[in-house]
Design a protein around this motif. Sequence first.
Motif, PDB file in Angstrom:
ATOM      1  N   UNK A  18       0.833  -1.210   0.000  1.00  0.00           N
ATOM      2  CA  UNK A  18       0.000   0.000   0.000  1.00  0.00           C
ATOM      3  C   UNK A  18       0.864   1.254   0.000  1.00  0.00           C
ATOM      4  N   UNK A  19       1.818   1.333   0.921  1.00  0.00           N
ATOM      5  CA  UNK A  19       2.633   2.542   1.029  1.00  0.00           C
ATOM      6  C   UNK A  19       3.401   2.822  -0.262  1.00  0.00           C
ATOM      7  N   UNK A  20       3.899   1.779  -0.908  1.00  0.00           N
ATOM      8  CA  UNK A  20       4.673   1.992  -2.142  1.00  0.00           C
ATOM      9  C   UNK A  20       3.821   2.629  -3.234  1.00  0.00           C
ATOM     10  N   UNK A  21       2.515   2.425  -3.171  1.00  0.00           N
ATOM     11  CA  UNK A  21       1.638   2.960  -4.212  1.00  0.00           C
ATOM     12  C   UNK A  21       1.051   4.323  -3.866  1.00  0.00           C
ATOM     13  N   UNK A  22       0.907   4.631  -2.583  1.00  0.00           N
ATOM     14  CA  UNK A  22       0.242   5.884  -2.211  1.00  0.00           C
ATOM     15  C   UNK A  22       1.200   6.959  -1.719  1.00  0.00           C
ATOM     16  N   UNK A  23       2.457   6.620  -1.519  1.00  0.00           N
ATOM     17  CA  UNK A  23       3.426   7.604  -1.037  1.00  0.00           C
ATOM     18  C   UNK A  23       3.601   8.687  -2.103  1.00  0.00           C
ATOM     19  N   UNK A  24       3.640   9.937  -1.669  1.00  0.00           N
ATOM     20  CA  UNK A  24       3.690  11.067  -2.594  1.00  0.00           C
ATOM     21  C   UNK A  24       4.928  11.930  -2.320  1.00  0.00           C
ATOM     22  N   UNK A  25       5.384  12.573  -3.360  1.00  0.00           N
ATOM     23  CA  UNK A  25       6.497  13.502  -3.251  1.00  0.00           C
ATOM     24  C   UNK A  25       7.707  13.005  -4.016  1.00  0.00           C
ATOM     25  N   UNK A  26       8.297  13.910  -4.765  1.00  0.00           N
ATOM     26  CA  UNK A  26       9.455  13.557  -5.585  1.00  0.00           C
ATOM     27  C   UNK A  26      10.578  12.956  -4.749  1.00  0.00           C
ATOM     28  N   UNK A  27      10.743  13.461  -3.522  1.00  0.00           N
ATOM     29  CA  UNK A  27      11.827  12.976  -2.674  1.00  0.00           C
ATOM     30  C   UNK A  27      11.618  11.536  -2.204  1.00  0.00           C
TER      31      UNK A  27
ATOM     32  N   UNK B  45       3.722  10.722   3.882  1.00  0.00           N
ATOM     33  CA  UNK B  45       4.842   9.834   3.553  1.00  0.00           C
ATOM     34  C   UNK B  45       5.745   9.596   4.758  1.00  0.00           C
ATOM     35  N   UNK B  46       6.072  10.643   5.489  1.00  0.00           N
ATOM     36  CA  UNK B  46       6.948  10.466   6.656  1.00  0.00           C
ATOM     37  C   UNK B  46       6.307   9.539   7.679  1.00  0.00           C
ATOM     38  N   UNK B  47       5.021   9.688   7.886  1.00  0.00           N
ATOM     39  CA  UNK B  47       4.319   8.819   8.829  1.00  0.00           C
ATOM     40  C   UNK B  47       4.361   7.366   8.390  1.00  0.00           C
ATOM     41  N   UNK B  48       4.215   7.132   7.086  1.00  0.00           N
ATOM     42  CA  UNK B  48       4.277   5.764   6.568  1.00  0.00           C
ATOM     43  C   UNK B  48       5.662   5.168   6.775  1.00  0.00           C
ATOM     44  N   UNK B  49       6.682   5.946   6.448  1.00  0.00           N
ATOM     45  CA  UNK B  49       8.053   5.461   6.608  1.00  0.00           C
ATOM     46  C   UNK B  49       8.380   5.248   8.078  1.00  0.00           C
ATOM     47  N   UNK B  50       7.885   6.120   8.940  1.00  0.00           N
ATOM     48  CA  UNK B  50       8.102   5.982  10.384  1.00  0.00           C
ATOM     49  C   UNK B  50       7.436   4.689  10.897  1.00  0.00           C
TER      50      UNK B  50
ATOM     51  N   UNK C  17      14.900   2.515   5.294  1.00  0.00           N
ATOM     52  CA  UNK C  17      13.872   3.400   5.851  1.00  0.00           C
ATOM     53  C   UNK C  17      14.487   4.553   6.622  1.00  0.00           C
ATOM     54  N   UNK C  18      15.498   4.276   7.441  1.00  0.00           N
ATOM     55  CA  UNK C  18      16.159   5.348   8.190  1.00  0.00           C
ATOM     56  C   UNK C  18      16.804   6.342   7.227  1.00  0.00           C
ATOM     57  N   UNK C  19      17.429   5.840   6.177  1.00  0.00           N
ATOM     58  CA  UNK C  19      18.058   6.705   5.185  1.00  0.00           C
ATOM     59  C   UNK C  19      17.021   7.590   4.504  1.00  0.00           C
TER      60      UNK C  19
END
Length: 140
Positions: free
Chosen positions: A21-30, A76-81, A127-129
């Motif tokens: 899910x996260x891989x598909x909905x994460x937004x932002x060029x970074x 995105x940050x919340x998902x990665x966290x 993820x940390x990176x």
Amino acid sequence: MAALLNEDLAREYQAIIAYVVYSQVIRGAEYMSIAKQLEEHAGEELKHALIISRQIDYLGGTPTVTPKAVAMPGDAKGMLRADLENEADTIRNYRQRVRQCEALGEFAMSEQIREILVDEQDHLIDLATALGEDVPVIEA
């Protein structure tokens, strides 16, 4: 041991769902680079689930079909966290499993779990990176 591995399996299912899910909905060029890595992580987590399921069956147990709950942060940050925290928990638990397996004389099983740990640590680093943080130290 089968019950503990079923908890690990539920975490693997959680990781598969979250990474898909996260891989598909994460937004932002970074985040485009990490989104691709999350897709790869999903496939690796599926392999882990298969390995753990096999070990549960070997022990005479029945693999669970229920994942742990998946968080759905709004950014995105919340998902990665969330992924980072889940990976840290997974590493902590698998380190315990290795010690438990060895105490039971299940050395082949401990080796299977050690191989999974290599992937999980790589996921933690990715993820940390992506979050621009140091890799967390995991107390076992």
